[in-house]
Design a protein around this motif. Sequence first.
Motif, PDB file in Angstrom:
ATOM      1  N   GLU A 133      -3.749  -1.215  -1.395  1.00  0.00           N
ATOM      2  CA  GLU A 133      -3.234  -2.583  -1.446  1.00  0.00           C
ATOM      3  C   GLU A 133      -2.028  -2.730  -0.504  1.00  0.00           C
ATOM      4  O   GLU A 133      -1.875  -3.759   0.165  1.00  0.00           O
ATOM      5  CB  GLU A 133      -2.864  -2.965  -2.891  1.00  0.00           C
ATOM      6  CG  GLU A 133      -2.067  -4.251  -3.059  1.00  0.00           C
ATOM      7  CD  GLU A 133      -2.772  -5.520  -2.558  1.00  0.00           C
ATOM      8  OE1 GLU A 133      -4.004  -5.504  -2.361  1.00  0.00           O
ATOM      9  OE2 GLU A 133      -2.070  -6.526  -2.333  1.00  0.00           O
ATOM     10  N   ASN A 137      -1.754  -5.367   2.501  1.00  0.00           N
ATOM     11  CA  ASN A 137      -0.631  -6.293   2.673  1.00  0.00           C
ATOM     12  C   ASN A 137      -0.030  -6.184   4.071  1.00  0.00           C
ATOM     13  O   ASN A 137       0.324  -7.199   4.670  1.00  0.00           O
ATOM     14  CB  ASN A 137       0.452  -6.012   1.624  1.00  0.00           C
ATOM     15  CG  ASN A 137       0.153  -6.740   0.324  1.00  0.00           C
ATOM     16  OD1 ASN A 137      -0.763  -7.556   0.258  1.00  0.00           O
ATOM     17  ND2 ASN A 137       0.911  -6.421  -0.705  1.00  0.00           N
ATOM     18  N   LYS A 140      -2.303  -8.064   6.293  1.00  0.00           N
ATOM     19  CA  LYS A 140      -2.303  -9.509   6.084  1.00  0.00           C
ATOM     20  C   LYS A 140      -0.983 -10.175   6.465  1.00  0.00           C
ATOM     21  O   LYS A 140      -0.967 -11.296   6.956  1.00  0.00           O
ATOM     22  CB  LYS A 140      -2.556  -9.818   4.593  1.00  0.00           C
ATOM     23  CG  LYS A 140      -4.032  -9.900   4.225  1.00  0.00           C
ATOM     24  CD  LYS A 140      -4.235  -9.875   2.715  1.00  0.00           C
ATOM     25  CE  LYS A 140      -3.838 -11.152   2.012  1.00  0.00           C
ATOM     26  NZ  LYS A 140      -4.102 -11.063   0.544  1.00  0.00           N
ATOM     27  N   HIS A 141       0.124  -9.498   6.161  1.00  0.00           N
ATOM     28  CA  HIS A 141       1.403 -10.215   6.223  1.00  0.00           C
ATOM     29  C   HIS A 141       2.444  -9.676   7.202  1.00  0.00           C
ATOM     30  O   HIS A 141       3.372 -10.400   7.552  1.00  0.00           O
ATOM     31  CB  HIS A 141       2.086 -10.202   4.833  1.00  0.00           C
ATOM     32  CG  HIS A 141       1.197 -10.605   3.700  1.00  0.00           C
ATOM     33  ND1 HIS A 141       0.685 -11.869   3.584  1.00  0.00           N
ATOM     34  CD2 HIS A 141       0.708  -9.914   2.630  1.00  0.00           C
ATOM     35  CE1 HIS A 141      -0.068 -11.944   2.486  1.00  0.00           C
ATOM     36  NE2 HIS A 141      -0.081 -10.759   1.899  1.00  0.00           N
ATOM     37  N   GLY A 181      -1.290  -8.771  -5.862  1.00  0.00           N
ATOM     38  CA  GLY A 181      -1.228  -7.428  -5.285  1.00  0.00           C
ATOM     39  C   GLY A 181      -0.009  -6.647  -5.739  1.00  0.00           C
ATOM     40  O   GLY A 181      -0.125  -5.545  -6.288  1.00  0.00           O
TER      41      GLY A 181
HETATM   42 MG   LIG Z   1      -1.748  -8.415  -1.371  1.00  0.00          MG
END
Ligand SMILES: [Mg+2]
Length: 228
Positions: A133, A137, A140-141, A181
């Motif tokens: 996870e 992340n 994604k970020h 998450g």
């Molecule tokens: Mg997440």
Amino acid sequence: MHQPAPFQHALDDAARQDERTRIARELHDDLGGNLIAIKMALARLSARLPADQSGLAGQAQYIDDLVERTIESVERISLGLRAAPLDLGLVAALAWLAREFTRQTGVAVTTHCPDTPAPAPAHADALFHIAQEALTNVAKHARATQVTLTLEREGGELTLSICDNGCGIDPAARTRPHAFGLRGMHERASALGGVLSLSAAPGGGTMLTVKIRLAPPVAPAQNKKQNE
Ligand SMILES: [Mg+2]
Ligand SMILES: Nc1ncnc2c1ncn2[C@@H]1O[C@H](COP(=O)(O)OP(=O)(O)OP(=O)(O)O)[C@@H](O)[C@H]1O
């Protein structure tokens, strides 16, 4: 005789798993794709058979059943090749995860796992899913170009840290109600008596750290009994 370091073994295992995953993917995509194309071409051909050619229609149906069974075999074989990464042990599974992440995102991951003892399966499972996870992340970020993943023993504790050089985490974002998450990672860690923390990484980016206390080693007598 020279013995490779345990991490080298883990990398070899991870490379083998990479290879199996690649074969599974090619089986599924190339072979599976061609089989679907055969099935469609056969359907087009069958549609053009004259109505009085029932023998030929029967043969076409037989070929279609055969192709269908072959598609199922390809699915089954490629699933079998994709062993659960944790079957290889935590260090190998993390090495595999790091490579998959780099393959999918192009972001380099430096992995540092000195000779760490194998944790209990529940701990390995939690740490693996937290790493998964955390990397999701990052993808994604974070807008990062470099990630460092470290697993090391410090006294009776195992520490996993994942550090990226991205944009850093907005403090308000940590408590977003629909963000599951981070909450899930905290829950996984605390279910095993561990602690998860987030901080600013040196030079920007985000550093996620999980500390889990290692289970005490099994006493030799108890160990012997378990093996009997
Ligand atoms: Mg997440
Ligand atoms: N490595 C990171 N760098 C920058 N921001 C991050 C990072 N990790 C998390 N964040 C921020 O923290 C927020 C919460 O993360 P969390 O994983 O809980 O939710 P999410 O990824 O948005 O959604 P999901 O529920 O699918 O995981 C994210 O929306 C993002 O803004």
